[in-house]
Design a protein around this motif. Structure first.
Motif, PDB file in Angstrom:
ATOM      1  N   THR A 119     -10.299 -21.844  -0.565  1.00 62.08           N
ATOM      2  CA  THR A 119      -9.354 -22.338  -1.553  1.00 62.08           C
ATOM      3  C   THR A 119      -7.980 -22.407  -0.882  1.00 62.08           C
ATOM      4  O   THR A 119      -7.790 -21.920   0.236  1.00 62.08           O
ATOM      5  N   ALA A 120      -7.011 -22.983  -1.569  1.00 66.86           N
ATOM      6  CA  ALA A 120      -5.663 -23.076  -0.997  1.00 66.86           C
ATOM      7  C   ALA A 120      -5.103 -21.690  -0.701  1.00 66.86           C
ATOM      8  O   ALA A 120      -4.447 -21.478   0.327  1.00 66.86           O
ATOM      9  N   TRP A 121      -5.344 -20.733  -1.597  1.00 70.58           N
ATOM     10  CA  TRP A 121      -4.787 -19.400  -1.390  1.00 70.58           C
ATOM     11  C   TRP A 121      -5.516 -18.662  -0.272  1.00 70.58           C
ATOM     12  O   TRP A 121      -4.922 -17.926   0.513  1.00 70.58           O
ATOM     13  N   GLU A 122      -6.848 -18.851  -0.195  1.00 67.88           N
ATOM     14  CA  GLU A 122      -7.593 -18.240   0.899  1.00 67.88           C
ATOM     15  C   GLU A 122      -7.134 -18.802   2.252  1.00 67.88           C
ATOM     16  O   GLU A 122      -7.042 -18.069   3.231  1.00 67.88           O
ATOM     17  N   TYR A 123      -6.859 -20.093   2.280  1.00 66.24           N
ATOM     18  CA  TYR A 123      -6.379 -20.700   3.519  1.00 66.24           C
ATOM     19  C   TYR A 123      -5.023 -20.105   3.903  1.00 66.24           C
ATOM     20  O   TYR A 123      -4.769 -19.808   5.074  1.00 66.24           O
ATOM     21  N   ALA A 124      -4.149 -19.927   2.911  1.00 65.43           N
ATOM     22  CA  ALA A 124      -2.852 -19.303   3.183  1.00 65.43           C
ATOM     23  C   ALA A 124      -3.033 -17.897   3.739  1.00 65.43           C
ATOM     24  O   ALA A 124      -2.331 -17.483   4.676  1.00 65.43           O
ATOM     25  N   ALA A 125      -3.989 -17.148   3.193  1.00 61.10           N
ATOM     26  CA  ALA A 125      -4.253 -15.794   3.688  1.00 61.10           C
ATOM     27  C   ALA A 125      -4.781 -15.840   5.117  1.00 61.10           C
ATOM     28  O   ALA A 125      -4.407 -15.021   5.963  1.00 61.10           O
ATOM     29  N   ALA A 126      -5.660 -16.813   5.394  1.00 60.80           N
ATOM     30  CA  ALA A 126      -6.217 -16.928   6.738  1.00 60.80           C
ATOM     31  C   ALA A 126      -5.130 -17.263   7.757  1.00 60.80           C
ATOM     32  O   ALA A 126      -5.091 -16.701   8.855  1.00 60.80           O
ATOM     33  N   VAL A 127      -4.229 -18.185   7.405  1.00 62.69           N
ATOM     34  CA  VAL A 127      -3.131 -18.537   8.307  1.00 62.69           C
ATOM     35  C   VAL A 127      -2.242 -17.318   8.546  1.00 62.69           C
ATOM     36  O   VAL A 127      -1.823 -17.046   9.676  1.00 62.69           O
ATOM     37  N   ALA A 128      -1.963 -16.567   7.495  1.00 66.08           N
ATOM     38  CA  ALA A 128      -1.154 -15.357   7.646  1.00 66.08           C
ATOM     39  C   ALA A 128      -1.832 -14.358   8.574  1.00 66.08           C
ATOM     40  O   ALA A 128      -1.165 -13.657   9.352  1.00 66.08           O
ATOM     41  N   GLY A 129      -3.165 -14.309   8.537  1.00 69.87           N
ATOM     42  CA  GLY A 129      -3.905 -13.379   9.386  1.00 69.87           C
ATOM     43  C   GLY A 129      -3.825 -13.699  10.861  1.00 69.87           C
ATOM     44  O   GLY A 129      -4.137 -12.838  11.690  1.00 69.87           O
ATOM     45  N   GLY A 130      -3.402 -14.910  11.205  1.00 67.48           N
ATOM     46  CA  GLY A 130      -3.233 -15.263  12.601  1.00 67.48           C
ATOM     47  C   GLY A 130      -1.794 -15.440  13.016  1.00 67.48           C
ATOM     48  O   GLY A 130      -1.515 -15.948  14.109  1.00 67.48           O
ATOM     49  N   SER A 131      -0.863 -15.030  12.161  1.00 61.02           N
ATOM     50  CA  SER A 131       0.557 -15.297  12.401  1.00 61.02           C
ATOM     51  C   SER A 131       1.299 -14.170  13.091  1.00 61.02           C
ATOM     52  O   SER A 131       2.486 -14.313  13.392  1.00 61.02           O
ATOM     53  N   ASP A 132       0.659 -13.040  13.326  1.00 60.99           N
ATOM     54  CA  ASP A 132       1.357 -11.924  13.976  1.00 60.99           C
ATOM     55  C   ASP A 132       1.522 -12.212  15.463  1.00 60.99           C
ATOM     56  O   ASP A 132       0.798 -13.032  16.047  1.00 60.99           O
ATOM     57  N   PRO A 133       2.469 -11.568  16.111  1.00 61.47           N
ATOM     58  CA  PRO A 133       2.746 -11.848  17.528  1.00 61.47           C
ATOM     59  C   PRO A 133       1.546 -11.660  18.445  1.00 61.47           C
ATOM     60  O   PRO A 133       1.388 -12.419  19.411  1.00 61.47           O
ATOM     61  N   ALA A 134       0.704 -10.669  18.179  1.00 54.13           N
ATOM     62  CA  ALA A 134      -0.449 -10.436  19.049  1.00 54.13           C
ATOM     63  C   ALA A 134      -1.399 -11.623  19.024  1.00 54.13           C
ATOM     64  O   ALA A 134      -1.939 -12.029  20.067  1.00 54.13           O
ATOM     65  N   ALA A 135      -1.624 -12.190  17.845  1.00 55.74           N
ATOM     66  CA  ALA A 135      -2.493 -13.367  17.740  1.00 55.74           C
ATOM     67  C   ALA A 135      -1.827 -14.595  18.335  1.00 55.74           C
ATOM     68  O   ALA A 135      -2.470 -15.405  19.019  1.00 55.74           O
ATOM     69  N   GLN A 136      -0.547 -14.738  18.091  1.00 56.97           N
ATOM     70  CA  GLN A 136       0.155 -15.924  18.575  1.00 56.97           C
ATOM     71  C   GLN A 136       0.270 -15.964  20.096  1.00 56.97           C
ATOM     72  O   GLN A 136       0.462 -17.037  20.668  1.00 56.97           O
ATOM     73  N   ARG A 137       0.120 -14.834  20.744  1.00 53.34           N
ATOM     74  CA  ARG A 137       0.098 -14.838  22.209  1.00 53.34           C
ATOM     75  C   ARG A 137      -0.986 -15.782  22.718  1.00 53.34           C
ATOM     76  O   ARG A 137      -0.822 -16.442  23.752  1.00 53.34           O
ATOM     77  N   TRP A 138      -2.118 -15.851  21.981  1.00 46.96           N
ATOM     78  CA  TRP A 138      -3.241 -16.680  22.408  1.00 46.96           C
ATOM     79  C   TRP A 138      -3.337 -17.986  21.629  1.00 46.96           C
ATOM     80  O   TRP A 138      -3.832 -18.983  22.157  1.00 46.96           O
ATOM     81  N   LEU A 139      -2.889 -18.005  20.374  1.00 45.02           N
ATOM     82  CA  LEU A 139      -3.048 -19.202  19.540  1.00 45.02           C
ATOM     83  C   LEU A 139      -1.945 -20.224  19.783  1.00 45.02           C
ATOM     84  O   LEU A 139      -2.195 -21.430  19.748  1.00 45.02           O
ATOM     85  N   GLY A 140      -0.713 -19.771  19.947  1.00 45.44           N
ATOM     86  CA  GLY A 140       0.383 -20.657  20.289  1.00 45.44           C
ATOM     87  C   GLY A 140       0.637 -21.770  19.288  1.00 45.44           C
ATOM     88  O   GLY A 140       0.797 -22.935  19.673  1.00 45.44           O
ATOM     89  N   TRP A 141       0.719 -21.445  17.994  1.00 46.55           N
ATOM     90  CA  TRP A 141       0.986 -22.460  16.981  1.00 46.55           C
ATOM     91  C   TRP A 141       2.426 -22.938  17.048  1.00 46.55           C
ATOM     92  O   TRP A 141       3.312 -22.260  17.596  1.00 46.55           O
ATOM     93  N   LEU A 142       2.668 -24.076  16.426  1.00 46.25           N
ATOM     94  CA  LEU A 142       4.036 -24.544  16.248  1.00 46.25           C
ATOM     95  C   LEU A 142       4.780 -23.576  15.333  1.00 46.25           C
ATOM     96  O   LEU A 142       4.172 -22.963  14.436  1.00 46.25           O
ATOM     97  N   PRO A 143       6.098 -23.427  15.504  1.00 44.25           N
ATOM     98  CA  PRO A 143       6.847 -22.446  14.700  1.00 44.25           C
ATOM     99  C   PRO A 143       6.684 -22.597  13.197  1.00 44.25           C
ATOM    100  O   PRO A 143       6.606 -21.596  12.475  1.00 44.25           O
TER     101      PRO A 143
END
Length: 221
Positions: free
Chosen positions: A43-67
């Motif tokens: 759902t839209a809210w589940e997707y928002a939760a999933a994106v938040a779950g990959g937004s911490d610095p440790a995850a972003q070291r490997w994911l490298g999303w746009l700001p």
């Protein structure tokens, strides 16, 4: 992989939502249980939760999303409290990706996301990530196995590949544990934020794939 911001979604979060208890596929939804997770079109809210779950610095070291794709605090913590099964239907912003959220059935929390998407050369790839509380516990194998199930048993793909940055040992081990084998591939790849890294490549093949009744990726047609 995730290239849209969850912030507009979070600004509309309320306690009201539509229960989504589906555990089988239909024309709007992929759904299957694997281990302790329910993998389902979010759902839209589940997707928002999933994106938040990959937004911490440790995850972003490997994911490298746009700001503008990275969810900052305090919205990150708010999104991670989303109760699975709530929120309006979600239409992915990326027509070249089929996403399913990982839902922890025991804790009733969104635990991560896995996708099958078009790689840089247009061929099918799988990838995903786990929320902070689920890392380092061997759950990556379940996550990437779900990517293979989505590719082979739902999207009808005989072959799917995955890349892991050299140095991301945890990701490489999880891909291997899911049954993927090392394969040739481009020596480098570019993350959404432009960072270029060196890559390991993995591949998985099946002779007889299956296509379910769930939504299919138009780029695969």
């Amino acid at each position: 992989m995730v290239n849209t911001s969850a912030a507009p979604l979070l600004s509309r979060l309320t306690r009201r939502g539509r229960l989504m208890a589906k555990r089988t596929c239909d024309r709007r939804c992929h759904a299957f249980v694997l281990g302790g997770f329910l993998f389902r079109t979010p759902t839209a809210w589940e997707y928002a939760a999933a994106v938040a779950g990959g937004s911490d610095p440790a995850a972003q070291r490997w994911l490298g999303w746009l700001p503008d794709s990275v969810v900052a605090e305090p919205m990150r913590a708010e999104a991670l409290r989303v109760v699975p099964g709530t929120g309006p239907e979600w239409t992915t912003p990326d027509p070249h990706s089929v996403d399913v959220v990982a839902i922890d059935l025991a804790a009733r929390r969104c635990a991560g996301l896995v996708s099958v998407h078009a790689g840089e050369d247009g061929s099918p790839e799988t990838g995903g990530y786990l929320a902070p509380g689920y890392r380092g516990r061997g759950r990556g194998r379940e996550l990437f196995t779900a990517g293979l199930v989505l590719a082979h048993e739902h999207l009808g793909l005989t072959r799917v590949r995955a890349g892991a940055e050299i140095g991301n040992v945890a990701s490489g081990r999880s891909l291997a544990a899911a049954g993927m084998r090392r394969a040739p591939g481009p020596a480098r790849y570019t993350l959404p934020n432009g960072r270029v890294g060196e890559a390991w490549w993995y591949q998985h093949d099946v002779p007889w794939p299956h296509r379910c009744t769930g939504p299919q990726a138009k780029w695969l047609a």
